[in-house]
Design an enzyme around this catalytic site. Structure first.
Site, mmCIF file in Angstrom:
data_model
loop_
_atom_site.group_PDB
_atom_site.id
_atom_site.type_symbol
_atom_site.label_atom_id
_atom_site.label_comp_id
_atom_site.label_asym_id
_atom_site.label_seq_id
_atom_site.Cartn_x
_atom_site.Cartn_y
_atom_site.Cartn_z
ATOM 1 N N GLY A 146 0.828 -1.190 0.000
ATOM 2 C CA GLY A 146 0.000 0.000 0.000
ATOM 3 C C GLY A 146 0.867 1.247 0.000
ATOM 4 N N CYS A 147 0.242 2.388 -0.280
ATOM 5 C CA CYS A 147 1.000 3.639 -0.369
ATOM 6 C C CYS A 147 1.531 4.077 1.002
ATOM 7 C CB CYS A 147 0.142 4.727 -1.002
ATOM 8 S SG CYS A 147 -1.506 4.914 -0.274
ATOM 9 N N TYR A 148 0.670 4.089 2.007
ATOM 10 C CA TYR A 148 1.139 4.458 3.352
ATOM 11 C C TYR A 148 2.216 3.493 3.860
ATOM 12 C CZ TYR A 148 -2.469 8.040 4.346
ATOM 13 O OH TYR A 148 -3.257 9.174 4.362
#
Length: 343
Positions: A146-148
């Protein structure tokens, strides 16, 4: 080599196309959609140009014409499509969260939907490129982070792997641009709701929390649950993760900068700032770079790490292509070596 993108009408799919159509080893990039087959993608994304027709999802056709498939689909869709492609010998790079968590019950708790089959959860390789290259090279099913988690884990890895920080002390204050919510319109991303405002959301319940903790405990089994807060910022792209942790022993800023530079000396896409310098999201805009700055407060004994990425590139499409390159035996930077857009 021919590749396919399933879910080309979202932001992640459009970014994949932007890179793949100029990739040195990709001959053709075919686009598939469950809802807009027969329509030219330029009607949704004029910037890609005309002549890119969306096709109906047909597993047999995709398997017969593609060497690898990127799944830029919502959660719950990839878990159904990926096994069908893998059974036909196709390499799959999944950008959703369906295969990131090895524990299916944990996925169901945090994502509120049925988990993928355990066989494929175990088979999936977690694609945090800089720290999992050897496994990625052998993968048939790649689960893109995921991005986070990408920004957070790249920021924390040197500290956690070297056990420089107290295991119960990690706090992450993360901020994202609105594109991280996807293209589907909602009240939360409406201009008049977002503009000139900063909003915290999913307090203590963001679905990326177990993904981050899963990797941290793999690096150090003593890591305790983290505090992870996410905020929506009125900008289009970018993530900034500001990370705080208590040092186990006295450190120095010079020691920390050297640690990070050594840890990422073979990683083209992770750039470590000099002591006293910190990155901004604008400085990685549109690129596959993660820029990191470090501080150490001798008064409190806390380390502060600032990690920034473009959520749609290093946090999604760019990192997935970086992993695709490794899976195919190419240089991981292929098709990705370009400077950020500035200003």
């Amino acid at each position: 080599m021919n590749v396919a993108i399933i879910g080309a009408t979202g932001y992640g799919g459009a970014e994949l196309l932007r890179f793949l159509q100029h990739h040195p080893y990709v001959n053709e990039c075919m686009l598939y959609s469950s809802s807009q087959d027969g329509i030219d993608l330029s009607l949704s994304f004029p910037h890609v140009g005309e002549g890119k027709t969306l096709r109906k999802i047909d597993i047999e056709q995709i398997a017969a014409t593609s060497d690898a498939v990127f799944l830029a689909t919502p959660p719950g869709v990839s878990s159904e499509l990926a096994p069908l492609l893998i059974e036909r010998g196709i390499k799959v790079i999944d950008l959703s969260g369906d295969f990131r968590l090895k524990d299916g019950t944990l996925y169901e708790k945090w994502y509120k939907r049925q988990a993928a089959n355990d066989v494929y959860l175990k088979q999936a390789v977690y694609g945090l490129t800089e720290w999992n290259r050897e496994h990625i090279r052998e993968a048939q099913l790649l689960s893109n982070p995921g991005c986070y988690p990408t920004a957070t884990l790249l920021g924390l890895a040197p500290l956690v792997k070297n056990r420089f920080i107290e295991e119960q002390s990690i706090i992450v204050d993360a901020k994202s641009g609105v594109s991280g919510a996807g293209r589907q319109a909602s009240l939360n991303t409406h201009f008049s709701e977002v503009n000139e405002s900063v909003k915290i959301y999913k307090v203590n319940e963001h679905q990326h929390i177990p993904e981050i903790e899963q990797m941290l405990t793999e690096w150090n089994e003593r890591i305790q649950p983290i505090t992870f807060s996410t905020h929506l910022i009125p900008m289009t792209r970018g993530i900034m993760a500001t990370i705080y942790a208590k040092a186990k022993t006295d450190l120095s800023l010079e020691m920390l900068v050297d640690l990070y530079k050594t840890s990422y000396e073979t990683s083209t896409f992770v750039r470590i700032r000099q002591a006293g310098q910190f990155p901004a999201t604008k400085e990685v805009y549109g690129s596959n770079y993660c820029d990191i700055g470090i501080a150490y407060d001798e008064r409190t004994g806390r380390v502060t790490v600032v990690s920034v990425i473009d959520n749609l590139v290093k946090g999604a499409a760019g990192q997935s292509i970086q992993n695709f390159n490794l899976m195919m035996g190419w240089d991981e930077t292929s098709g990705l070596l370009f400077a950020p857009i500035y200003p």
